[in-house]
Design an enzyme around this catalytic site. Structure first.
Site, PDB file in Angstrom:
ATOM      1  CG  ASN A 211      -1.862   1.078   1.414  1.00  0.00           C
ATOM      2  OD1 ASN A 211      -2.689   1.260   0.528  1.00  0.00           O
ATOM      3  ND2 ASN A 211      -1.820   1.815   2.525  1.00  0.00           N
ATOM      4  CG  HIS A 247      -3.715  10.431   1.059  1.00  0.00           C
ATOM      5  ND1 HIS A 247      -4.801  10.579   1.900  1.00  0.00           N
ATOM      6  CD2 HIS A 247      -3.060   9.327   1.481  1.00  0.00           C
ATOM      7  CE1 HIS A 247      -4.789   9.606   2.801  1.00  0.00           C
ATOM      8  NE2 HIS A 247      -3.749   8.828   2.563  1.00  0.00           N
ATOM      9  CD  GLU A 276      -3.999   5.282   3.521  1.00  0.00           C
ATOM     10  OE1 GLU A 276      -3.542   6.443   3.664  1.00  0.00           O
ATOM     11  OE2 GLU A 276      -3.398   4.275   3.904  1.00  0.00           O
ATOM     12  CG  ASP A 278      -7.698  12.358   1.925  1.00  0.00           C
ATOM     13  OD1 ASP A 278      -6.793  12.324   1.053  1.00  0.00           O
ATOM     14  OD2 ASP A 278      -7.464  12.310   3.146  1.00  0.00           O
TER      15      ASP A 278
HETATM   16  O1  9MR Z   1      -4.745   9.723   9.109  1.00  0.00           O
HETATM   17  C1  9MR Z   1      -3.634   9.338   9.870  1.00  0.00           C
HETATM   18  C2  9MR Z   1      -3.290  10.402  10.887  1.00  0.00           C
HETATM   19  O2  9MR Z   1      -4.288  10.493  11.889  1.00  0.00           O
HETATM   20  C3  9MR Z   1      -1.939  10.119  11.507  1.00  0.00           C
HETATM   21  O3  9MR Z   1      -1.553  11.178  12.330  1.00  0.00           O
HETATM   22  C4  9MR Z   1      -0.899   9.919  10.405  1.00  0.00           C
HETATM   23  C5  9MR Z   1       0.481   9.669  10.975  1.00  0.00           C
HETATM   24  O4  9MR Z   1       1.382   9.290  10.004  1.00  0.00           O
HETATM   25  O5  9MR Z   1      -1.302   8.846   9.597  1.00  0.00           O
HETATM   26  C6  9MR Z   1      -2.468   9.143   8.918  1.00  0.00           C
HETATM   27  O6  9MR Z   1      -2.789   8.098   8.034  1.00  0.00           O
HETATM   28  C7  9MR Z   1      -1.814   7.834   7.039  1.00  0.00           C
HETATM   29  C8  9MR Z   1      -1.900   6.353   6.738  1.00  0.00           C
HETATM   30  O7  9MR Z   1      -1.745   5.597   7.896  1.00  0.00           O
HETATM   31  C9  9MR Z   1      -0.883   5.949   5.688  1.00  0.00           C
HETATM   32  N1  9MR Z   1      -0.994   6.766   4.521  1.00  0.00           N
HETATM   33  C10 9MR Z   1      -0.982   8.218   4.729  1.00  0.00           C
HETATM   34  C11 9MR Z   1      -2.071   8.581   5.737  1.00  0.00           C
HETATM   35  C12 9MR Z   1      -2.163  10.101   5.896  1.00  0.00           C
HETATM   36  O8  9MR Z   1      -0.982  10.601   6.439  1.00  0.00           O
END
Ligand code: 9MR
Length: 378
Positions: A211, A247, A276, A278
């Site tokens: 991923n 993203h 993921e 957005d």
């Molecule tokens: O959405 C997540 C956020 O709350 C955390 O602080 C962050 C820390 O790295 O991770 C975010 O989720 C990530 C996901 O686990 C992996 N891909 C990128 C996402 C956005 O940063």
């Protein structure tokens, strides 16, 4: 926008009209994303709950916000813990696992007939300090990872449809993260194959994924995955999926080759997913998005979904949380936001309507291969 339902009298009146004068029937009467989705495609959301430890904490909406829980249960057929299965949450000390919130998300999914995506097992980020600063020997580290994967994957065996086994292992240039990923740095790239093998032993039913973000297009990073996955498959390593996080950012444009890029992985025999999604944007003076931005955002969401519908093995399409007040975006990109499909009061944005419409137009039979995943209720 809700699909129009005809009241019986209006329906009867229409029946009196000659066929050529009748409007084409609405493609679907479904009123939720999960109901509108064709067979073989689940529509997912990340489950918020506990920001990163460096972020300002917000109340845990999964346990405290009933309207939030209502939307999660009603609209979605797949859930991904946004943070709660990551190492720093689930494995806070070497001999301590903390399954509380992860268990309750899995229970919620079971109660609502939803599948789960597990996220994540081998990553450079959100690792606990005891691990990153632990001064372990390579043998100890290997044992720690093996124990973690066996314990976490084993606990949820049969309840996770797809696991993000390895997350974000390449940088933008397609080089393995040999400095910031503790596992690759200390144990060498062979540990990636071991992680897949251990996950497969712990849950032979789960589909095991690579991923990453920035792999929506055919580029250096996605090419690196394409090459690595072919090597691993040739060695018989149990890799079953490749997913693009997606993203997206209105400022960057839509990744126009998303469909052919995912399809080349599908052609290797892999499951493909959007995990993921957005769509963030630079907000005017930090304020509300313009109508034009909302329309463009809706178009991006619909195009990403269209890609998943069109790629033969894309069976899972997930948005990265809702509503905007629980999104990770503003905390990371100060002038950006409004990235999710819901307003903060849980009314749908044009992006939600665009997803519902796109699903309705696809109809109940997508022509996809049968979804091989299992539901937690089954
Ligand atoms: O959405 C997540 C956020 O709350 C955390 O602080 C962050 C820390 O790295 O991770 C975010 O989720 C990530 C996901 O686990 C992996 N891909 C990128 C996402 C956005 O940063």
């Amino acid at each position: 926008m809700k699909p129009i339902r005809l009241v019986p009298a209006a329906a009867a009146a229409l029946m009196l009209l000659p066929a050529y004068a009748q409007a084409a029937p609405a493609p679907s009467q479904a009123e939720t994303l999960r109901d509108a989705a064709p067979d073989g495609l689940v529509i997912g959301s990340a489950v918020a709950g506990g920001g990163h430890h460096d972020e300002a904490p917000y109340p845990d909406p999964f346990s405290s916000d009933q309207p939030y829980r209502d939307v999660l249960g009603r609209e979605f057929s797949s859930l991904s813990p946004e943070n709660q299965m990551k190492w720093e949450y689930i494995h806070p000390a070497r001999d301590t696992y903390n399954f509380g919130v992860a268990d309750s998300i899995v229970d919620f999914a079971h109660q609502h007939g939803q599948v789960m995506r597990g996220h994540t097992l081998l990553w450079h980020s959100q690792n606990p300090d005891w691990l990153e600063n632990g001064d372990f020997s390579p043998e100890e580290l290997r044992e720690i990872l093996h124990d973690h994967i066996s314990t976490v994957v084993g606990r949820y065996a049969g309840k996770i449809q797809q696991w993000d086994v390895a997350n974000e292992i390449f940088d933008e240039n397609g080089n393995l993260r040999t400095t910031d990923n503790i596992w690759i740095r200390e144990l060498g790239p062979g540990i990636i194959a071991d992680a897949f093998r251990w996950a497969h032993e712990a849950d032979p039913q789960a589909k095991l994924f690579f991923n990453d973000y920035g792999v929506e297009s055919d580029n250096a990073k996605s090419d690196a995955y394409y090459a690595l996955i072919q090597e691993l498959l040739a060695q018989g390593v149990p890799v079953q999926g490749f997913s693009a996080q997606a993203h997206l950012n209105l400022d960057d444009g839509f990744p126009a080759d998303l469909t052919p890029n995912l399809q080349r992985f599908a052609d290797l025999g892999l499951e493909t997913s959007i995990t993921e999604l957005d769509v963030r944007m630079t907000l005017p003076d930090g304020g509300a998005p313009t109508e034009q931005q909302l329309a463009e955002q809706a178009d991006y969401y619909a195009r990403a979904l269209r890609s998943c519908l069109d790629v033969t093995t894309c069976h899972s399409f997930t948005v990265w949380g809702l509503p905007d007040k629980y999104s990770w975006v503003p905390g990371t990109f100060p002038n950006q936001g409004a990235a999710t499909i819901y307003w903060d009061d849980f009314t749908p944005k044009p992006a939600y309507d665009a997803l519902l419409r796109t699903l309705s137009e696809a109809g109940p039979k997508s022509g996809k291969a049968e979804n091989e995943g299992m539901t937690t209720s089954g």
